[in-house]
Design an enzyme around this catalytic site. Structure first.
Site, PDB file in Angstrom:
ATOM      1  N   SER A 149       0.816  -1.172   0.026  1.00  0.00           N
ATOM      2  CA  SER A 149      -0.052   0.006   0.031  1.00  0.00           C
ATOM      3  C   SER A 149       0.765   1.324  -0.002  1.00  0.00           C
ATOM      4  O   SER A 149       2.110   1.220   0.347  1.00  0.00           O
ATOM      5  CB  SER A 149      -1.044  -0.022   1.392  1.00  0.00           C
ATOM      6  OG  SER A 149      -1.431   0.981   1.462  1.00  0.00           O
ATOM      7  N   TYR A 164      -1.773  -1.368  10.317  1.00  0.00           N
ATOM      8  CA  TYR A 164      -1.989  -1.495   8.927  1.00  0.00           C
ATOM      9  C   TYR A 164      -0.656  -1.095   8.350  1.00  0.00           C
ATOM     10  O   TYR A 164      -0.154  -1.825   7.364  1.00  0.00           O
ATOM     11  CB  TYR A 164      -3.254  -0.927   8.409  1.00  0.00           C
ATOM     12  CG  TYR A 164      -3.325  -1.124   6.877  1.00  0.00           C
ATOM     13  CD1 TYR A 164      -3.994  -2.056   6.436  1.00  0.00           C
ATOM     14  CD2 TYR A 164      -3.106   0.175   6.227  1.00  0.00           C
ATOM     15  CE1 TYR A 164      -4.240  -2.402   5.049  1.00  0.00           C
ATOM     16  CE2 TYR A 164      -3.252   0.032   4.700  1.00  0.00           C
ATOM     17  CZ  TYR A 164      -3.884  -1.305   4.198  1.00  0.00           C
ATOM     18  OH  TYR A 164      -3.927  -1.359   2.847  1.00  0.00           O
TER      19      TYR A 164
HETATM   20  P1  NAD Z   1     -11.315  -6.436  -0.353  1.00  0.00           P
HETATM   21  O1  NAD Z   1     -11.780  -6.253   0.984  1.00  0.00           O
HETATM   22  O2  NAD Z   1     -12.381  -5.865  -1.406  1.00  0.00           O
HETATM   23  O3  NAD Z   1     -10.788  -7.828  -0.586  1.00  0.00           O
HETATM   24  C1  NAD Z   1     -10.207  -8.549   0.126  1.00  0.00           C
HETATM   25  C2  NAD Z   1     -10.097 -10.085  -0.015  1.00  0.00           C
HETATM   26  O4  NAD Z   1      -9.058 -10.695   0.768  1.00  0.00           O
HETATM   27  C3  NAD Z   1     -11.443 -10.732   0.171  1.00  0.00           C
HETATM   28  O5  NAD Z   1     -11.633 -11.747  -0.769  1.00  0.00           O
HETATM   29  C4  NAD Z   1     -11.329 -11.333   1.482  1.00  0.00           C
HETATM   30  O6  NAD Z   1     -12.165 -12.555   1.648  1.00  0.00           O
HETATM   31  C5  NAD Z   1      -9.894 -11.864   1.485  1.00  0.00           C
HETATM   32  N1  NAD Z   1      -9.196 -12.274   2.809  1.00  0.00           N
HETATM   33  C6  NAD Z   1      -9.473 -11.301   3.849  1.00  0.00           C
HETATM   34  N2  NAD Z   1      -8.504 -11.880   4.672  1.00  0.00           N
HETATM   35  C7  NAD Z   1      -8.307 -13.086   4.349  1.00  0.00           C
HETATM   36  C8  NAD Z   1      -7.500 -14.202   5.163  1.00  0.00           C
HETATM   37  N3  NAD Z   1      -7.279 -14.119   6.438  1.00  0.00           N
HETATM   38  N4  NAD Z   1      -7.135 -15.196   4.434  1.00  0.00           N
HETATM   39  C9  NAD Z   1      -7.839 -15.267   2.762  1.00  0.00           C
HETATM   40  N5  NAD Z   1      -8.366 -14.255   2.339  1.00  0.00           N
HETATM   41  C10 NAD Z   1      -8.552 -13.127   3.204  1.00  0.00           C
HETATM   42  O7  NAD Z   1      -9.971  -5.387  -0.353  1.00  0.00           O
HETATM   43  P2  NAD Z   1      -8.980  -5.034  -1.490  1.00  0.00           P
HETATM   44  O8  NAD Z   1      -9.136  -3.534  -1.350  1.00  0.00           O
HETATM   45  O9  NAD Z   1      -9.239  -5.681  -2.822  1.00  0.00           O
HETATM   46  O10 NAD Z   1      -7.682  -5.273  -0.914  1.00  0.00           O
HETATM   47  C11 NAD Z   1      -6.791  -6.278  -1.375  1.00  0.00           C
HETATM   48  C12 NAD Z   1      -5.329  -5.719  -1.031  1.00  0.00           C
HETATM   49  O11 NAD Z   1      -4.913  -4.414  -1.340  1.00  0.00           O
HETATM   50  C13 NAD Z   1      -5.046  -5.895   0.594  1.00  0.00           C
HETATM   51  O12 NAD Z   1      -3.930  -6.326   0.835  1.00  0.00           O
HETATM   52  C14 NAD Z   1      -5.090  -4.311   0.839  1.00  0.00           C
HETATM   53  O13 NAD Z   1      -4.092  -4.069   1.982  1.00  0.00           O
HETATM   54  C15 NAD Z   1      -4.324  -3.793  -0.505  1.00  0.00           C
HETATM   55  N6  NAD Z   1      -4.669  -2.212  -0.829  1.00  0.00           N
HETATM   56  C16 NAD Z   1      -6.155  -1.724  -1.140  1.00  0.00           C
HETATM   57  C17 NAD Z   1      -6.204  -0.585  -1.255  1.00  0.00           C
HETATM   58  C18 NAD Z   1      -7.661   0.117  -1.326  1.00  0.00           C
HETATM   59  O14 NAD Z   1      -7.887   1.053  -1.304  1.00  0.00           O
HETATM   60  N7  NAD Z   1      -8.563  -0.807  -1.575  1.00  0.00           N
HETATM   61  C19 NAD Z   1      -5.136   0.385  -0.957  1.00  0.00           C
HETATM   62  C20 NAD Z   1      -3.875  -0.078  -0.922  1.00  0.00           C
HETATM   63  C21 NAD Z   1      -3.878  -1.448  -0.686  1.00  0.00           C
END
Ligand code: NAD
Length: 268
Positions: A149, A164
């Site tokens: 991130s 985080y």
């Molecule tokens: P999201 O919540 O839409 O999807 C997350 C997915 O991870 C879901 O399918 C959930 O079931 C799965 N998950 C959660 N905990 C889990 C576990 N313990 N074991 C297996 N699966 C698990 O989130 P997203 O925004 O798509 O996030 C994906 C990645 O991107 C994360 O690592 C997040 O930190 C990173 N990220 C997201 C953003 C944002 O703004 N959305 C920004 C920076 C980084």
């Protein structure tokens, strides 16, 4: 001088593992890799969301299997890899994407168990995903992408996100260590650092007493220079991940690529 050539970007016939494939960035990435001809193992917490991803992949003519597993659980991740061995006996691409925001609160208000939970899913989960994948990845070499991130790498103004941000900084450090260690095996390891991306991650974020510690800037309401404040999309991140697992990036390892529309340049 080397002769210039148009790179062949195909990932057709390769096999990929994508964690957190039930939603957001992981789902978009799994679908794009499948569309590009890779077979994809989909890992996430619930069968329901994985079935939806698989359904969309099959509809598009792709191939995928699902594995419900908690990425922070070592035996569960070993079982996932056993499934890949049984099904395809090959692994070329790993996208360690599963992650949670967890509890965002003043440091004194973060129970140690909440700290551990965030670190367990985001950092330990990344380690376990890569660790379990290595025996298969080492057979032919491959590409790993770790989804970190801007938080913890370029942005530190997101009040309350200390667990985080620490987990995301840890992922970036782990990725560089892994890049060097695994280079002799022709395994590339790169990190993507998204800014604000429109997904479901916010739905599961607990925000507590942030007004007590709020700094002078706001996130994600702050400016995203490229889009006048609009968040990015999962599809945009998926395209970057696609580039980093394809041969178009064959000389790139240990890199951190920021995908945030310039957001982290205005919010340090
Ligand atoms: P999201 O919540 O839409 O999807 C997350 C997915 O991870 C879901 O399918 C959930 O079931 C799965 N998950 C959660 N905990 C889990 C576990 N313990 N074991 C297996 N699966 C698990 O989130 P997203 O925004 O798509 O996030 C994906 C990645 O991107 C994360 O690592 C997040 O930190 C990173 N990220 C997201 C953003 C944002 O703004 N959305 C920004 C920076 C980084």
């Amino acid at each position: 001088m080397d002769e210039m050539r148009i790179p062949a970007h195909s990932i057709e016939g390769r096999t990929a593992l994508v964690t957190g494939a039930g939603s957001g960035i992981g789902k978009a990435t799994a679908k794009l890799l499948a569309q590009s001809g890779a077979r994809v193992g989909l890992v996430s917490l619930t069968e329901e969301e994985l079935e939806e991803t698989r359904h969309e992949i099959l509809k598009g003519g792709g191939e995928a299997f699902i594995a419900v597993a908690d990425v922070s659980d070592p035996p569960a991740m070993e079982r996932v890899l056993q499934q890949i061995r049984d099904q395809w006996d090959r692994l070329d691409i790993v996208v360690a994407n599963a992650g949670i925001n967890g509890l965002w609160a003043p440091i004194e208000e973060i129970p140690p168990e909440e700290w551990d939970r965030t670190l367990a899913v985001n950092l330990r989960g990344t380690f376990l995903t890569v660790r379990a994948s290595l025996p298969l990845l080492k057979v032919r070499g491959g590409a790993v992408v770790i989804v970190s991130s801007v938080n913890g790498t370029r942005i530190f103004s997101n009040a309350g996100a200390s667990a985080y941000a620490a987990s995301k900084a840890g992922q970036a450090a782990f990725a560089r260590m892994a890049a060097l260690e695994l280079a002799p095996h022709k395994i590339r390891v790169n990190t993507v650092c998204p800014g604000s991306i429109h997904t479901k991650i916010d739905d599961n974020t607990v925000r507590q007493d942030l007004e007590k510690i709020r700094p002078m800037v706001e996130f994600p309401q702050g400016n995203v220079p490229l889009t006048r404040g609009e968040p990015g999309t999962s599809g945009q991140v998926a395209e970057l991940i696609w580039f980093l697992v394809s041969d178009a990036s064959s000389h790139i390892t240990g890199a951190e690529v920021f995908i945030d529309g310039g957001e982290s340049l205005v919010q340090g």
